[in-house]
Design an enzyme around this catalytic site. Structure first.
Site, PDB file in Angstrom:
ATOM      1  N   HIS A  97       0.843  -1.204   0.000  1.00 34.10           N
ATOM      2  CA  HIS A  97       0.000   0.000   0.000  1.00 34.10           C
ATOM      3  C   HIS A  97       0.880   1.257   0.000  1.00 34.10           C
ATOM      4  O   HIS A  97       0.627   2.204  -0.741  1.00 34.10           O
ATOM      5  CB  HIS A  97      -0.888   0.043   1.252  1.00 34.10           C
ATOM      6  CG  HIS A  97      -1.947  -1.024   1.316  1.00 34.10           C
ATOM      7  ND1 HIS A  97      -2.128  -1.819   2.417  1.00 34.10           N
ATOM      8  CD2 HIS A  97      -2.884  -1.418   0.409  1.00 34.10           C
ATOM      9  CE1 HIS A  97      -3.143  -2.650   2.201  1.00 34.10           C
ATOM     10  NE2 HIS A  97      -3.611  -2.440   0.990  1.00 34.10           N
ATOM     11  N   ARG A 100      -1.698  -5.946  -8.632  1.00 35.62           N
ATOM     12  CA  ARG A 100      -0.542  -6.780  -8.345  1.00 35.62           C
ATOM     13  C   ARG A 100      -0.326  -7.834  -9.412  1.00 35.62           C
ATOM     14  O   ARG A 100       0.786  -8.107  -9.821  1.00 35.62           O
ATOM     15  CB  ARG A 100      -0.722  -7.503  -7.000  1.00 35.62           C
ATOM     16  CG  ARG A 100      -0.548  -6.589  -5.838  1.00 35.62           C
ATOM     17  CD  ARG A 100      -1.160  -7.179  -4.614  1.00 35.62           C
ATOM     18  NE  ARG A 100      -2.604  -7.169  -4.701  1.00 35.62           N
ATOM     19  CZ  ARG A 100      -3.415  -7.369  -3.689  1.00 35.62           C
ATOM     20  NH1 ARG A 100      -2.913  -7.634  -2.508  1.00 35.62           N
ATOM     21  NH2 ARG A 100      -4.711  -7.322  -3.844  1.00 35.62           N
ATOM     22  N   SER A 108      -2.759  -7.823   2.546  1.00 34.77           N
ATOM     23  CA  SER A 108      -3.086  -7.738   3.980  1.00 34.77           C
ATOM     24  C   SER A 108      -3.458  -9.134   4.488  1.00 34.77           C
ATOM     25  O   SER A 108      -3.092  -9.522   5.598  1.00 34.77           O
ATOM     26  CB  SER A 108      -4.260  -6.792   4.205  1.00 34.77           C
ATOM     27  OG  SER A 108      -3.930  -5.491   3.787  1.00 34.77           O
TER      28      SER A 108
HETATM   29  P1  ADP Z   1      -9.777  -3.745  -0.767  1.00 32.54           P
HETATM   30  O1  ADP Z   1     -10.528  -4.486   0.283  1.00 32.54           O
HETATM   31  O2  ADP Z   1     -10.470  -2.520  -1.264  1.00 32.54           O
HETATM   32  O3  ADP Z   1      -9.209  -4.576  -1.875  1.00 32.54           O
HETATM   33  P2  ADP Z   1      -7.098  -3.505   0.245  1.00 32.54           P
HETATM   34  O4  ADP Z   1      -6.669  -2.783   1.462  1.00 32.54           O
HETATM   35  O5  ADP Z   1      -6.906  -4.982   0.228  1.00 32.54           O
HETATM   36  O6  ADP Z   1      -8.599  -3.111   0.045  1.00 32.54           O
HETATM   37  O7  ADP Z   1      -6.408  -2.887  -1.023  1.00 32.54           O
HETATM   38  C1  ADP Z   1      -6.569  -1.540  -1.375  1.00 32.54           C
HETATM   39  C2  ADP Z   1      -5.953  -1.338  -2.729  1.00 32.54           C
HETATM   40  O8  ADP Z   1      -4.552  -1.539  -2.648  1.00 32.54           O
HETATM   41  C3  ADP Z   1      -6.447  -2.293  -3.809  1.00 32.54           C
HETATM   42  O9  ADP Z   1      -6.476  -1.608  -5.039  1.00 32.54           O
HETATM   43  C4  ADP Z   1      -5.393  -3.370  -3.832  1.00 32.54           C
HETATM   44  O10 ADP Z   1      -5.321  -3.988  -5.101  1.00 32.54           O
HETATM   45  C5  ADP Z   1      -4.165  -2.539  -3.562  1.00 32.54           C
HETATM   46  N1  ADP Z   1      -3.093  -3.328  -2.958  1.00 32.54           N
HETATM   47  C6  ADP Z   1      -3.140  -4.138  -1.889  1.00 32.54           C
HETATM   48  N2  ADP Z   1      -1.939  -4.716  -1.659  1.00 32.54           N
HETATM   49  C7  ADP Z   1      -1.116  -4.259  -2.627  1.00 32.54           C
HETATM   50  C8  ADP Z   1       0.246  -4.500  -2.978  1.00 32.54           C
HETATM   51  N3  ADP Z   1       1.009  -5.370  -2.309  1.00 32.54           N
HETATM   52  N4  ADP Z   1       0.743  -3.858  -4.035  1.00 32.54           N
HETATM   53  C9  ADP Z   1      -0.038  -3.011  -4.755  1.00 32.54           C
HETATM   54  N5  ADP Z   1      -1.311  -2.744  -4.512  1.00 32.54           N
HETATM   55  C10 ADP Z   1      -1.856  -3.362  -3.459  1.00 32.54           C
END
Ligand code: ADP
Length: 164
Positions: free
Chosen positions: A17, A90, A128
């Site tokens: 993130h 990703r 996460s």
């Molecule tokens: P959601 O429940 O909305 O998917 P997340 O907190 O899991 O929320 O993710 C928020 C955003 O960040 C999403 O667009 C997700 O694809 C992106 N994201 C999560 N982890 C990564 C990562 N390791 N690298 C790049 N983007 C990520």
């Protein structure tokens, strides 16, 4: 003033993130990391804790702020006068859901663009969900999350290991 909204559950915030936040902060005047309530997803951390963990990570980004929201994302973006929604991509596996979400958001409000950003390769396997699983089983999450998130995971699970 160009404003982007970076929405997500952030349960909890990871270095993946942060990688996206750093990239977005370079492109926009203002970035709002918008933590979704998402009770339906049964988050490990409360909304207050997720927001606080994001806030504690933003010290080095003066044009990035954290907020929470529990409305339609496009309505929240419009209320913040945001022009763009940032999402991280990703792998191909993220694509189908993200594509659907982006097109639906466009249908709901055609003036907000969705922008996809890719993290550096080392974070493409990071989520996460996987970080919580490692911490729950007592594994080392150094390098995957900032130190204060690691500490919060240790408090939750009691025995998540770190180097220090
Ligand atoms: P959601 O429940 O909305 O998917 P997340 O907190 O899991 O929320 O993710 C928020 C955003 O960040 C999403 O667009 C997700 O694809 C992106 N994201 C999560 N982890 C990564 C990562 N390791 N690298 C790049 N983007 C990520």
């Amino acid at each position: 003033m160009r404003t982007a909204i970076y929405p997500g559950s952030f349960d909890p915030l990871t270095n993946g993130h942060l990688d996206i936040i750093q990239r977005a902060a370079k492109l926009f005047d203002r970035v709002i990391v918008a933590v979704a309530q998402n009770e339906g997803k049964k988050p490990l951390f409360s909304l207050k804790d997720r927001l606080s963990l994001v806030q504690q990570s933003l010290g080095e980004f003066p044009n990035v702020q954290a907020d929470s929201f529990d409305t339609l994302l496009v309505d929240y973006a419009a209320a913040q006068e945001g022009q763009a929604i940032i999402r991280g991509l990703r792998a191909v596996s993220d694509f189908e859901f993200e594509f659907q979400l982006a097109l639906m958001n466009r249908k709901l409000n055609g003036s907000v663009e969705t922008i996809f950003m890719m993290p550096r390769e080392t974070y493409t396997f990071l989520s996460s969900r996987i970080v919580k699983e490692i911490a729950r089983l007592g594994g080392n999450v150094d390098g995957f999350v900032p130190p204060h998130v690691r500490a919060a995971l240790s408090r939750k699970f009691g025995r998540a290991k770190g180097k220090s």
